[in-house]
Design an enzyme around this catalytic site. Structure first.
Site, short mmCIF file in Angstrom:
data_model
loop_
_atom_site.label_atom_id
_atom_site.label_comp_id
_atom_site.label_asym_id
_atom_site.label_seq_id
_atom_site.Cartn_x
_atom_site.Cartn_y
_atom_site.Cartn_z
NE ARG A 2 20.36 -17.67 32.40
CZ ARG A 2 19.52 -16.53 32.04
NH1 ARG A 2 18.76 -16.11 33.02
NH2 ARG A 2 19.68 -15.75 31.07
CG ASN B 141 5.77 -0.71 0.50
OD1 ASN B 141 6.12 -1.72 1.00
ND2 ASN B 141 4.47 -0.48 0.62
NE ARG C 12 -3.82 -3.60 -0.98
CZ ARG C 12 -2.93 -3.61 -0.05
NH1 ARG C 12 -3.23 -3.29 1.29
NH2 ARG C 12 -1.55 -3.93 -0.47
NE ARG D 258 -0.64 0.32 5.15
CZ ARG D 258 -0.90 1.39 5.52
NH1 ARG D 258 -1.32 2.57 4.91
NH2 ARG D 258 -0.21 1.72 6.66
CB SER E 116 -1.57 -8.65 5.55
OG SER E 116 -0.49 -7.88 5.82
CD GLN F 14 4.53 -9.30 5.82
OE1 GLN F 14 3.52 -8.77 6.26
NE2 GLN F 14 5.43 -9.70 6.72
#
Length: 233
Positions: free
Chosen positions: A166, A27, A76, A17, A87, A112
């Site tokens: 631990r 992007n 879109r 987007r 998403s 992605q």
């Protein structure tokens, strides 16, 4: 590793987007001289198991760059591209859009943009993991040996180990972090669950040095240094 199967029809979908606020124009921002989205497009185009690559976007500039690098475009709707859009909403729109065109792949490969270090071999190996396990969906992960805590009503509580005894890191039960790089799913999974995951889920384990995601300008600067110095190879 290289893998191909001519009987499998898979398409890659890369949502992108235009309204990123954390890193404006993220992007298509140049990363080491190449738009960020180009890394995902090229990885998908060079994967032997992917037949077509689509970018789902509401932004004309992103669409233009994506076409230049060989992707097809799914326009879109703006209502599926706002800050609160998921998403999954973009993926469902892509699924229905392609079905209207008569395109019904066996698998969708969701990539992605924010994970530029995955390779085409990673995509092929992930698909091999899907097929060899007869899986319905897959997510990529990286190993974790971290000691995790949470606050319960203000009280610190160890989550994945007992702080009173631990363990050595190498003795801990293997655990994995979802790295957001590769998701693969059969169409019915998304259609019925409205989720990228469902049915028989398997993991594709990636190296930690290929699992970096870009969520901030600091991430962007660091990944640019990594790419320029080829530290992920």
């Amino acid at each position: 590793m290289s893998y191909s199967n001519s009987n499998v029809h898979a398409v890659a979908v890369i949502p992108a987007r235009g309204g990123s606020k954390g890193v404006p124009g993220k992007n298509i921002l140049p990363l080491a001289g190449k738009p960020l989205i180009a890394y995902s497009i090229e990885a998908a185009l060079h994967a032997n198991t992917v037949q077509d690559v689509y970018v789902s976007t509401d932004d004309a500039r992103i669409a233009s760059v994506a076409r230049d690098y060989g992707a097809k475009i799914i326009e879109r709707p703006s209502e599926l591209a706002g800050d609160t859009a998921t998403s999954e909403s973009a993926l469902r729109h892509a699924l229905f859009y392609l079905e209207l065109l008569g395109i019904c792949p066996d698998y969708f490969v969701f990539l992605q943009c924010t994970s530029p270090l995955r390779s085409s071999d990673d995509i092929d190996c992930a698909m091999y993991e899907m097929l060899s396990n007869d899986a319905d969906s897959l997510l990529s992960v990286c190993p974790s040996h971290r000691f995790l805590w949470e606050l319960c009503d203000g009280v610190p509580v160890s989550i994945n180990y007992d702080w009173r005894s631990r363990p050595r890191r190498q003795d801990m039960r293997p655990q994995y972090i979802e790295n957001g790089s590769i998701y693969i799913y059969k169409p019915w999974v998304l259609r019925e669950n409205e989720n990228r995951l469902g049915g028989n889920i398997v993991l594709y384990v990636m190296d930690e040095n290929k699992s970096y995601e870009i969520d901030s300008l600091d991430d962007f600067r660091y990944l640019e240094w990594v790419v320029q110095n080829a530290k992920f190879q």
